[in-house]
Design an enzyme around this catalytic site. Structure first.
Site, PDB file in Angstrom:
ATOM      1  CG  HIS A 131      -2.145  -0.845   1.041  1.00 10.22           C
ATOM      2  ND1 HIS A 131      -2.138  -2.197   1.341  1.00 10.22           N
ATOM      3  CD2 HIS A 131      -3.383  -0.567   0.586  1.00 10.22           C
ATOM      4  CE1 HIS A 131      -3.329  -2.704   1.083  1.00 10.22           C
ATOM      5  NE2 HIS A 131      -4.101  -1.739   0.625  1.00 10.22           N
ATOM      6  CE  LYS A 135      -4.072  -0.429   4.658  1.00 12.65           C
ATOM      7  NZ  LYS A 135      -5.348   0.219   5.010  1.00 12.65           N
TER       8      LYS A 135
END
Length: 233
Positions: A131, A135
């Site tokens: 990600h 995040k």
């Protein structure tokens, strides 16, 4: 559909853009620092905030008897409390670790693959997720859902992050620049590797799924998942 956005970061802004394009209206939006509009005017709330704010936001909607769709991850230690509150208020609640239609199909493919691979003990299964740098939680909620689907059909006792042990399903989490979300399931043996991957190209898939779920739940009561929304058995 009159929508309240609880959380107005990248996902909230993407949802707003697509909802307006589809003829819906945004009657309320909030961040941790400010809010705009009238929450009581909303027919449904969509919640993409932070692990610290999720319970407060979901509670706010359920107490106001406004159906809520939540996609925030990292707070599930308190999920049962929200289920109890929803039942107490005769409310409407959907939580999903990922609202993408493609990811939810991937979840079902993952469970089928895990069941198919279960007899073949020479294959060791693992999960990798990648990600963007912003995040906050690791592993991703999507990776946890994938792992839970696998654990139903293996001898492994639990999943853990970056733990390589025979009875543990290992999840590897990576954070890289501008990655929307990639999840890979691999079955490795000495002879070969079987793997399958879901790679998001934009946030629009997540946003469209959340809008679809919000539209679906408006006139329903209870606690649901994306399997209910998509009719996946």
């Amino acid at each position: 559909m009159k929508i309240a956005l609880l959380g107005y970061g990248k996902m909230g802004k993407t949802i707003e853009k697509l909802a307006l394009e589809k003829g819906h209206s945004i009657v309320f939006k909030s961040t941790s620092e400010s809010s705009e509009g009238d929450f009581e005017d909303a027919e449904v709330a969509i919640e993409f905030s932070s692990p610290e704010a999720a319970v407060k936001n979901i509670s706010k909607a359920l107490e106001a008897e406004i159906p809520i769709v939540s996609g925030t991850t990292g707070w599930l230690g308190e999920y049962s409390e929200m289920v109890n509150l929803c039942e107490k208020r005769n409310g409407s609640f959907i939580y999903a670790s990922n609202f993408s239609i493609g990811v939810n199909l991937f979840f079902s493919i993952n469970e089928y693959a895990a069941k198919l691979m279960a007899p073949w003990k020479e294959y060791n299964v693992s999960v990798e997720e990648i990600h963007h740098l912003e995040k906050k939680d690791a592993p991703s909620g999507t990776a946890i859902t994938i792992a839970e689907g696998i654990l139903k059909h293996t001898d492994k006792k639990d999943w853990k992050l970056n733990t390589f042990a025979e009875n543990i399903l290992n999840i590897t989490a990576k954070r890289e620049e501008d990655v929307k979300g990639t999840h890979i399931v691999s079955y490795d043996s000495d002879i070969d590797t079987i793997s399958f991957k879901h790679e998001a190209h934009s946030r629009e898939g997540f946003a469209l799924g959340a809008i679809l779920a919000a539209d679906w739940i408006q006139n329903r009561k209870g606690i649901f998942t994306m399997k209910d929304v998509l009719g996946i058995k």
